[in-house]
Structures are given as structure tokens and as C-alpha cells.
Design a protein around this motif. Structure first.
Motif, PDB file in Angstrom:
ATOM      1  N   SER A  39       1.014  -1.102  -0.319  1.00  0.00           N
ATOM      2  CA  SER A  39      -0.091   0.010  -0.043  1.00  0.00           C
ATOM      3  C   SER A  39       0.861   1.247  -0.011  1.00  0.00           C
ATOM      4  O   SER A  39       1.834   0.993   0.850  1.00  0.00           O
ATOM      5  CB  SER A  39      -0.633  -0.087   0.853  1.00  0.00           C
ATOM      6  OG  SER A  39       0.107  -0.029   2.868  1.00  0.00           O
ATOM      7  N   ASN A  60       3.813  -1.264   3.342  1.00  0.00           N
ATOM      8  CA  ASN A  60       2.761   0.327   3.177  1.00  0.00           C
ATOM      9  C   ASN A  60       3.914   1.309   3.428  1.00  0.00           C
ATOM     10  O   ASN A  60       5.296   1.622   3.948  1.00  0.00           O
ATOM     11  CB  ASN A  60       2.224  -0.026   4.537  1.00  0.00           C
ATOM     12  CG  ASN A  60       2.800   0.311   5.975  1.00  0.00           C
ATOM     13  OD1 ASN A  60       3.006   1.015   6.278  1.00  0.00           O
ATOM     14  ND2 ASN A  60       2.666  -1.426   7.002  1.00  0.00           N
ATOM     15  N   TYR A 168      -2.101  -2.534   8.241  1.00  0.00           N
ATOM     16  CA  TYR A 168      -1.962  -1.494   7.434  1.00  0.00           C
ATOM     17  C   TYR A 168      -2.932  -2.459   5.646  1.00  0.00           C
ATOM     18  O   TYR A 168      -2.859  -2.170   5.474  1.00  0.00           O
ATOM     19  CB  TYR A 168      -0.847  -1.138   7.357  1.00  0.00           C
ATOM     20  CG  TYR A 168      -1.186   0.769   8.058  1.00  0.00           C
ATOM     21  CD1 TYR A 168      -1.261   1.430   7.049  1.00  0.00           C
ATOM     22  CD2 TYR A 168      -0.374   1.164   8.871  1.00  0.00           C
ATOM     23  CE1 TYR A 168      -1.672   2.821   7.225  1.00  0.00           C
ATOM     24  CE2 TYR A 168      -0.236   2.383   9.168  1.00  0.00           C
ATOM     25  CZ  TYR A 168      -1.217   3.595   8.616  1.00  0.00           C
ATOM     26  OH  TYR A 168      -1.285   4.917   8.539  1.00  0.00           O
TER      27      TYR A 168
END
Length: 184
Positions: A39, A60, A168
Motif C-alpha cells: 500500500s 506499506n 495497514y
């Protein structure tokens, strides 16, 4: 229609796994690869223009972070930025020409410079600055500007960082779904 930019540069186009979440406002340029379930959060910049950037699975990179690489300024190969699997990079971090091994951690607003390495489970604390050529060992916590070894993290603290990675990953799925619905 996406609210982020995927920009080819010098014949290289970013490659993004379809399961990754790329938030609105991101700019991803040049020789960049982003792995499964990674991400890249709001307003990040990943610029692979003078060398390459690799981002591993489930990693992330949080809001406002800048990821770049080093060209070597005509002196050689420079330093790509290679980010392993399950890495957590906090908000407003700057990662430049660095090797982040699997399960490493970069705190909020931290800076890593050319030729630095963070071993698995290693962590640069929020606001820390890892100067060129330094290595944070496995499960070590470094802090300060310039960063120095503070202590070795406990197994529980390393496990806590991995819980953040998992949190996350789950949150990214929700944001990806909401943004897909919004953008149609």
C-alpha cells in the motif's frame, strides 16, 4: 479514472501488482515495481528516474513519504532503493538509496540516506536520520540525528511492529474498495 499518476520515464513504466493499493495523490515515476498487497498511501512520491525502486509484498509506505534512489553521480552504479516484504514506513519518511530488508521499520519523519541498510526487524525511530553507509542490525532500534544504536528490541516489540503491518494491509483493502466505488 485514477486520482494518482503513473508516469513513464526514460523508457521505464512503473509496474504495480493489481492487488496493491495506490492512494489518490500519489506520484509513481519510472523504474518502480510494487508488490502484492503493498500500500502506497496518500500523497507519496516514488521516483525511479536515476536508478530503480522495488517495493515488496504487504509493505506499506504511509502518507507523504518520499522514496528515491541514487544515480552514483557518474561514479558508478549508485544505490537503488529496495524495500522488502512486510516493511512499515511511517508518515513523511524519506528513504533514499536504501536497502530495507523484510520486516524492517522506518519511523514517522525518519530519513535514510544513500547506502544505508536496515536488517530484518531493525528500526529507525521517528525523526531519526540514518547517515550514508550505516547499517541497523536485526532487531536493533536506532534513534537521533544522526541515528545511533539505542537498544535491541524485544521479540514482543518486533511482533508489535508486524501487527502494524497487518493492520495497514487490512486498512488498505478498505481504502481500495472505497476509492474504487468513488471513482467508478
Amino acid at each position: 479514472m485514477a486520482d494518482f499518476s503513473i508516469i513513464p520515464f526514460n523508457g521505464k513504466t512503473p509496474r504495480i501488482d493489481p492487488s496493491a493499493f495506490i492512494a489518490p495523490g500519489c506520484r509513481i515515476i519510472g523504474d518502480v515495481e510494487i508488490g502484492p498487497e503493498a500500500s502506497i498511501w496518500y500523497n507519496c512520491v516514488l521516483r525511479g528516474d536515476v536508478n530503480f525502486i522495488r517495493v515488496g509484498a504487504r509493505t506499506n509506505i504511509q502518507d507523504g513519504s518520499v522514496i528515491h534512489c541514487d544515480s552514483g553521480h557518474g561514479t558508478g552504479g549508485g544505490y537503488p532503493t529496495i524495500i522488502g516484504d512486510d516493511v512499515l514506513i511511517g508518515h513523511l519518511a524519506m528513504v533514499h538509496g536504501t536497502l530495507l530488508k523484510d520486516r524492517s521499520f522506518v519511523g514517522l519523519g525518519a530519513i535514510t540516506m544513500d547506502g544505508t541498510v536496515i536488517e530484518s526487524g531493525g528500526m529507525i525511530a521517528a525523526g531519526g536520520m540514518l547517515t550514508p553507509g550505516k547499517t541497523i542490525g536485526a532487531n536493533e532500534l536506532w534513534t537521533g540525528r544522526p541515528a545511533k544504536l539505542m537498544r535491541v528490541l524485544t521479540d514482543e516489540q518486533v511482533a508489535g511492529n508486524m501487527m502494524g503491518v497487518e493492520g495497514y494491509r487490512i486498512l488498505a483493502r478498505a481504502h481500495k474498495a472505497e476509492n474504487a466505488a468513488r471513482l467508478g
